[in-house]
Enzyme design. Structure first.
Site, PDB file in Angstrom:
ATOM      1  N   HIS A 112       1.733   4.567  -2.824  1.00 52.06           N
ATOM      2  CA  HIS A 112       1.820   6.024  -2.671  1.00 52.06           C
ATOM      3  C   HIS A 112       3.159   6.538  -3.186  1.00 52.06           C
ATOM      4  O   HIS A 112       3.222   7.550  -3.890  1.00 52.06           O
ATOM      5  CB  HIS A 112       1.683   6.410  -1.197  1.00 52.06           C
ATOM      6  N   HIS A 164       0.825  -1.201   0.000  1.00 52.84           N
ATOM      7  CA  HIS A 164       0.000   0.000   0.000  1.00 52.84           C
ATOM      8  C   HIS A 164       0.866   1.261   0.000  1.00 52.84           C
ATOM      9  O   HIS A 164       0.668   2.175  -0.822  1.00 52.84           O
ATOM     10  CB  HIS A 164      -0.903  -0.033   1.237  1.00 52.84           C
ATOM     11  N   GLU A 165       1.829   1.311   0.904  1.00 53.08           N
ATOM     12  CA  GLU A 165       2.656   2.511   1.024  1.00 53.08           C
ATOM     13  C   GLU A 165       3.554   2.712  -0.199  1.00 53.08           C
ATOM     14  O   GLU A 165       3.788   3.850  -0.629  1.00 53.08           O
ATOM     15  CB  GLU A 165       3.500   2.449   2.295  1.00 53.08           C
TER      16      GLU A 165
END
Length: 326
Positions: A241, A237-238
């Site tokens: 980003h 997920h990170e």
């Protein structure tokens, strides 16, 4: 600067407009080659610096405020113009997506307090495998053709850094971070009982390269001890980003999910994050097409519920890579 060099080599450029609420293909400019070059290579006011650009992931039921989780409209607008330019330049050169693999070296920096948080190299290698599987579509999503490989691991014993990474982020990143804009630096620490991780965005690297990277809870690694969040998908997920993706529920969570969304055309508008792992997707934006993306890596579901990036997300990451990190 790399981007200026590319302009000099290409001898062309583009003019583009931001596409909000949801990103659409920008038309190819009809101006002369000289005008293209001027539009593409002339720098605009850089509004990226010190924006609240970080993104975060939190556990179900968390009350913590995400550290800088919102991207301002001003920054988002300029970013979309830059990405549109990159897409158009690629189309003009017929290399919009050449299909080549993106290979990303990863430096892991393990912060620990004695034995607490001292993650073994084996767990980090498992995390690399999880990243590879997610970004190659092996969980069921689209293959973004992004490959990760372990370059270096550091272990740093510092109780303050380990227990309060938000407070000491600038200090340990200044000392530990290695590599340029295309190197992924991941820091593991104790993020507390609610926060799982946060990351910087690619368009912020130029103004603050020392801050670039991803921070995750050490217990969110594969085999960790956080219930529902121990399969390694916090890092997935990170890193999304770090590669230019917003949350599926909007670049300004809680405010613009239905109206603006994540600026990716094939992810349905979504008002709020998914909690847990529901059997059926809800429809938090009933006036828009599609149901909530409960299995998307950029949502907040349990690890076991997360399985995919979409084609549009893959294309956005690859475009952002070429614009900001290649």
């Amino acid at each position: 600067m790399k981007r200026v060099g590319k302009c000099a080599v290409l001898g062309l450029a583009v003019a583009a407009t931001v596409s909000i609420p949801r990103l659409a293909e920008a038309p190819v400019a009809t101006a002369s080659p000289a005008a293209w070059a001027e539009a593409f290579c002339t720098g605009e006011e850089d509004v990226h610096a010190r924006d609240e650009h970080e993104q975060a992931r939190v556990r179900y039921g968390a009350r913590v405020i995400e550290p800088g989780s919102r991207t301002s409209a001003k920054v988002a607008e300029q970013v979309e113009r830059e990405l549109d330019r990159q897409r158009i330049a690629g189309r003009l050169l017929r290399v919009a997506d050449d299909g080549k693999w993106i290979n990303i070296p990863v430096n892991f920096h393990v912060l620990h307090n004695g034995g607490k948080g001292k993650v073994a190299k084996k767990a980090l290698l498992e995390q690399i495998k999880v990243l590879d599987a997610a970004y190659r579509g092996r969980k069921g999503g689209y293959n973004a053709k992004i490959n990760f490989y372990l370059k270096k691991v550091t272990w740093t014993e510092n109780a303050d850094w380990f227990r309060n990474p938000r407070l000491h982020e600038a200090d340990f990143k200044k000392e530990l971070r290695k590599g340029g804009d295309s190197t992924l630096n991941v820091y593991t620490a104790d993020l507390g009982s609610e926060l799982l991780g946060w990351a910087t965005m690619p368009w912020d690297y130029k103004k603050d390269p020392a801050r670039d990277g991803v921070i995750i809870h050490h217990s969110s690694l594969p085999g960790g001890k956080i219930k529902h969040y121990s399969l390694g998908y916090t890092a997935v997920h990170e890193v999304g980003h770090w590669l230019g993706l917003y949350h599926t529920f909007g670049r300004d969570p809680g405010k613009d999910g239905c109206k603006v969304g994540d600026l990716v055309g094939d992810t349905p508008a979504q008002k709020q994050p998914t909690n847990g792992c529901p059997k059926k997707a809800g429809d938090s934006c009933p006036s828009a097409w599609g149901r909530d993306s409960i299995h998307n890596f950029m949502d907040y579901g349990y690890d076991k519920c997360m399985t995919e990036f979409t084609k549009g997300q893959a294309e956005r990451m690859r475009t952002a890579w070429k614009r900001y990190r290649a």
